[in-house]
Each structure stands twice: as C-alpha cells, then as structure tokens.
Enzyme design. Structure first.
Site, PDB file in Angstrom:
ATOM      1  N   ASN A  90       5.189  -3.504  -9.743  1.00  0.00           N
ATOM      2  CA  ASN A  90       5.169  -2.847  -8.435  1.00  0.00           C
ATOM      3  C   ASN A  90       6.456  -2.054  -8.217  1.00  0.00           C
ATOM      4  O   ASN A  90       7.535  -2.429  -8.690  1.00  0.00           O
ATOM      5  CB  ASN A  90       4.882  -3.822  -7.290  1.00  0.00           C
ATOM      6  CG  ASN A  90       5.806  -5.007  -7.208  1.00  0.00           C
ATOM      7  OD1 ASN A  90       6.410  -5.406  -8.188  1.00  0.00           O
ATOM      8  ND2 ASN A  90       5.922  -5.576  -6.025  1.00  0.00           N
ATOM      9  N   VAL A  91       6.289  -0.925  -7.537  1.00  0.00           N
ATOM     10  CA  VAL A  91       7.400  -0.012  -7.267  1.00  0.00           C
ATOM     11  C   VAL A  91       7.333   0.354  -5.787  1.00  0.00           C
ATOM     12  O   VAL A  91       6.430   1.088  -5.366  1.00  0.00           O
ATOM     13  CB  VAL A  91       7.296   1.254  -8.149  1.00  0.00           C
ATOM     14  CG1 VAL A  91       8.462   2.200  -7.846  1.00  0.00           C
ATOM     15  CG2 VAL A  91       7.292   0.888  -9.633  1.00  0.00           C
ATOM     16  N   GLU A  92       8.263  -0.203  -5.010  1.00  0.00           N
ATOM     17  CA  GLU A  92       8.241   0.011  -3.562  1.00  0.00           C
ATOM     18  C   GLU A  92       9.059   1.242  -3.171  1.00  0.00           C
ATOM     19  O   GLU A  92       9.645   1.928  -4.022  1.00  0.00           O
ATOM     20  CB  GLU A  92       8.739  -1.269  -2.874  1.00  0.00           C
ATOM     21  CG  GLU A  92       7.807  -2.440  -3.178  1.00  0.00           C
ATOM     22  CD  GLU A  92       8.199  -3.741  -2.503  1.00  0.00           C
ATOM     23  OE1 GLU A  92       9.313  -3.843  -1.965  1.00  0.00           O
ATOM     24  OE2 GLU A  92       7.360  -4.668  -2.526  1.00  0.00           O
ATOM     25  N   GLU A 132      -0.666  -2.761 -10.518  1.00  0.00           N
ATOM     26  CA  GLU A 132      -1.889  -2.290 -11.177  1.00  0.00           C
ATOM     27  C   GLU A 132      -1.951  -0.764 -11.208  1.00  0.00           C
ATOM     28  O   GLU A 132      -2.595  -0.189 -12.090  1.00  0.00           O
ATOM     29  CB  GLU A 132      -3.116  -2.853 -10.454  1.00  0.00           C
ATOM     30  CG  GLU A 132      -3.262  -4.379 -10.567  1.00  0.00           C
ATOM     31  CD  GLU A 132      -2.452  -5.165  -9.537  1.00  0.00           C
ATOM     32  OE1 GLU A 132      -1.535  -4.590  -8.920  1.00  0.00           O
ATOM     33  OE2 GLU A 132      -2.753  -6.356  -9.363  1.00  0.00           O
ATOM     34  N   CYS A 181      -4.786  -7.542  -5.329  1.00  0.00           N
ATOM     35  CA  CYS A 181      -5.237  -7.218  -3.970  1.00  0.00           C
ATOM     36  C   CYS A 181      -6.563  -6.447  -4.041  1.00  0.00           C
ATOM     37  O   CYS A 181      -7.000  -6.011  -5.110  1.00  0.00           O
ATOM     38  CB  CYS A 181      -4.165  -6.419  -3.231  1.00  0.00           C
ATOM     39  SG  CYS A 181      -4.106  -4.662  -3.636  1.00  0.00           S
ATOM     40  N   CYS A 190       1.386  -0.795  -6.120  1.00  0.00           N
ATOM     41  CA  CYS A 190       1.125  -2.086  -6.751  1.00  0.00           C
ATOM     42  C   CYS A 190       1.314  -1.971  -8.269  1.00  0.00           C
ATOM     43  O   CYS A 190       1.211  -0.883  -8.851  1.00  0.00           O
ATOM     44  CB  CYS A 190      -0.306  -2.532  -6.476  1.00  0.00           C
ATOM     45  SG  CYS A 190      -0.584  -3.218  -4.831  1.00  0.00           S
ATOM     46  N   CYS A 228      -6.517  -2.980  -5.589  1.00  0.00           N
ATOM     47  CA  CYS A 228      -6.328  -3.023  -7.037  1.00  0.00           C
ATOM     48  C   CYS A 228      -7.585  -3.488  -7.765  1.00  0.00           C
ATOM     49  O   CYS A 228      -7.830  -3.083  -8.894  1.00  0.00           O
ATOM     50  CB  CYS A 228      -5.124  -3.891  -7.378  1.00  0.00           C
ATOM     51  SG  CYS A 228      -3.604  -3.058  -6.902  1.00  0.00           S
TER      52      CYS A 228
HETATM   53  O1  DUR Z   1      -2.291  -6.869  -6.422  1.00  0.00           O
HETATM   54  C1  DUR Z   1      -1.134  -6.759  -5.981  1.00  0.00           C
HETATM   55  C2  DUR Z   1      -0.747  -7.266  -4.744  1.00  0.00           C
HETATM   56  C3  DUR Z   1       0.535  -7.016  -4.314  1.00  0.00           C
HETATM   57  N1  DUR Z   1       1.398  -6.298  -5.100  1.00  0.00           N
HETATM   58  C4  DUR Z   1       2.728  -5.964  -4.596  1.00  0.00           C
HETATM   59  C5  DUR Z   1       2.722  -4.916  -3.506  1.00  0.00           C
HETATM   60  C6  DUR Z   1       4.032  -5.181  -2.804  1.00  0.00           C
HETATM   61  O2  DUR Z   1       5.072  -4.444  -3.484  1.00  0.00           O
HETATM   62  C7  DUR Z   1       4.268  -6.669  -3.018  1.00  0.00           C
HETATM   63  C8  DUR Z   1       3.998  -7.500  -1.765  1.00  0.00           C
HETATM   64  O3  DUR Z   1       2.717  -7.256  -1.273  1.00  0.00           O
HETATM   65  O4  DUR Z   1       3.357  -7.081  -4.033  1.00  0.00           O
HETATM   66  C9  DUR Z   1       1.037  -5.826  -6.317  1.00  0.00           C
HETATM   67  O5  DUR Z   1       1.810  -5.194  -7.029  1.00  0.00           O
HETATM   68  N2  DUR Z   1      -0.240  -6.080  -6.730  1.00  0.00           N
HETATM   69 ZN    ZN Z   2      -2.727  -4.001  -5.157  1.00  0.00          ZN
END
Ligand code: DUR
Ligand code: ZN
Length: 134
Positions: free
Chosen positions: A49-51, A62, A93, A60, A96
């Site tokens: 994940n890259v915020e 994925e 999620c 996410c 994804c």
């Molecule tokens: O399927 C998922 C669910 C959540 N996140 C990440 C999104 C966010 O950066 C962090 C918290 O929700 O987790 C994912 O990368 N994949």
């Molecule tokens: Zn997701």
C-alpha cells in the site's frame, strides 16, 4: 516458482507478501499491507500500500500488484495472499476483490485468516468482463 499438482508454494508467496509489506508507505494509517500472487506462467507479482497526504488517494497493496502484473507481461492470477504489518494473512477489501476478479476470476484461490477460499466465495455474484459482452 514451482507448483505441485495445482498446489503452490504458499510459504514462498507469504514471504513475497511480507517482503512487499516491509516496503509499504503507510504513514497515515500506520497499517502496512503487502500482497503477492502467483501468475499462471509461474511469475510472482507483489505490491504494497502507498498512502498520500491527500488521504483518499491512498493505494491498496493490490493496486500495485495488478499494475506489476500488467507491466511485466500480463497473465492470469491463480493464487493470492495479502498480509498485515505482523505478516499475518488479511482479507482484501471489497474494492480489491473486484480488482482481483478482473485478473483472476472466480477460481482465484486466496489464503485468508479463515483458510483457503476462492474469489467466488469472497465476491459472490461478481460483476465482471462477461457482463460487458454483447
Ligand atoms: O485490501 C486492502 C485493505 C487495506 N489496505 C490498506 C489501505 C490503507 O493504506 C491501509 C488501511 O486501510 O490498508 C490494503 O492495502 N489492501
Ligand atoms: Zn483494497
């Protein structure tokens, strides 16, 4: 990666997912995620994940995984795992699950906290490419 009689090396996939998780950029949620999948030609693709400071733009794990899949030659995903910051299996999620459906379909096998599940079980009655066919 080698696959024996349809059963992949889950430990290798878990390691790839943990490796990706260790490079996640999650300063806002503090919740790093790593994902890895086996492709039908034996490749392993992964993502983290890259915020973003604009919170809603976060990606996410994925998203990175499917981008790597396509950028390295495409193919179909057969087996998938995502892990949390402790390296333990996590469920993807809802958004994804839809992303994965595009490239794995209902038969994609996921390792989850509840064991091995198909994407058909995790995303029943999915909308997919077939619905667009005339
Ligand atoms: O399927 C998922 C669910 C959540 N996140 C990440 C999104 C966010 O950066 C962090 C918290 O929700 O987790 C994912 O990368 N994949
Ligand atoms: Zn997701």
């Amino acid at each position: 990666m080698t696959t024996t009689a349809g059963s992949p090396d889950w430990e290798a996939l878990r390691t790839a997912a943990r490796d990706a998780m260790s490079r996640a950029y999650a300063p806002y949620s503090g919740f790093p995620v790593g994902a890895a999948a086996l492709v039908d030609d034996g490749r392993v693709v992964a993502g983290c994940n890259v915020e973003n400071a604009s919170y809603g733009l976060g990606l996410c794990a994925e998203c990175g995984l499917v981008s790597q899949l396509q950028a390295t030659g495409g193919g179909r995903l057969t087996h998938f795992i995502c892990v949390d910051g402790r390296g333990e299996p996590l469920v993807p999620c809802g958004r994804c699950r839809q992303l994965l459906y595009e490239f794995g379909g209902p038969e994609l096998v996921l390792e989850t906290p509840a064991g091995l599940l198909t994407l058909a079980e995790m995303l029943p009655q999915a909308f997919g490419p077939d619905h667009l066919a005339k």
